[in-house]
Design a protein around this motif. Sequence first.
Motif, mmCIF file in Angstrom:
data_model
loop_
_atom_site.group_PDB
_atom_site.id
_atom_site.type_symbol
_atom_site.label_atom_id
_atom_site.label_comp_id
_atom_site.label_asym_id
_atom_site.label_seq_id
_atom_site.Cartn_x
_atom_site.Cartn_y
_atom_site.Cartn_z
ATOM 1 N N TYR A 40 -0.139 -8.345 3.723
ATOM 2 C CA TYR A 40 1.085 -8.005 3.000
ATOM 3 C C TYR A 40 1.434 -9.007 1.901
ATOM 4 C CZ TYR A 40 1.943 -4.374 6.435
ATOM 5 O OH TYR A 40 1.829 -3.243 7.201
ATOM 6 N N TYR A 67 7.836 -8.151 0.178
ATOM 7 C CA TYR A 67 7.492 -8.168 1.596
ATOM 8 C C TYR A 67 8.027 -9.482 2.144
ATOM 9 C CZ TYR A 67 4.344 -4.140 1.345
ATOM 10 O OH TYR A 67 3.834 -2.881 1.189
ATOM 11 N N SER A 89 4.028 -11.286 -3.026
ATOM 12 C CA SER A 89 4.719 -10.001 -3.154
ATOM 13 C C SER A 89 5.667 -9.958 -4.343
ATOM 14 C CB SER A 89 5.494 -9.684 -1.869
ATOM 15 O OG SER A 89 6.591 -10.557 -1.703
#
Length: 252
Positions: free
Chosen positions: A246, A143, A161
């Motif tokens: 995220y 991300y 991520s």
Amino acid sequence: MSTPNAALRAVRLGLLMSQDDFARAVREAGTRVGEPNDANKRLIQRWEAGTTQAPRPVYARALESVTGLPIEALGFAPRLILDQITADGKGGHDLGTTPSGIAPPTAQPSSDTRTRSNYSGVWLSRYEYFSSGRDATFTGLHYVVLLQHGGRLTARSLPGSSDSPLTMDLEVDGHVATGTWTEQTATSGYYRGARYHGAIQLLIEPTGRRMSGKWVGFGREFDVNTGPWELVYQTASTHQSALHEYNRRPDA
């Protein structure tokens, strides 16, 4: 008393930069986009000490370019406040508080909209590469926070991520984005912390929600490789809550 800006200091340390290095990078970022600034070690110290809570927009844009993160994620006032300060004619110096003496409010999440002219937000980066040593094709997922300054796009992966930080620097010309990428592989992974970089060109779909194209870069055997790469839009918000959402491993 001022509250130290722990967010900015953490980002700087994560980039493995001293305060002098960081100031130099901020100056160079300003020069690249035609907005020279006078960042120095003392200014970085004021920012990290919390003495300055609202840097001038010229510094804010340079900071976003260097770090790949929105200004509010760096512990400063959101862009909306900075723009208002400038519009009111009070942007000549970095500010500690708003004119009322009250610290700038927390940024509100931006609306989840997408236009062709602004691609800032969180995107899913997905690329494929062939590993000759393992005789198989693998997929890299991150991300990334994408920030736009005029026709320039900068991207930096969210740390949670992936173990391999990824950065991208792109120029947009119509529906084509062209630039460079860099990835620092995980020290505990197959490539043992090797740093790879190369070029990339993406075509932007008319909806503005997907960019797809090809990457090119060198391999371990001194060869030049290529493969597909795409960015898929997730949200326009770069508020802390969106970045927290995220900051995790993408689903395969």
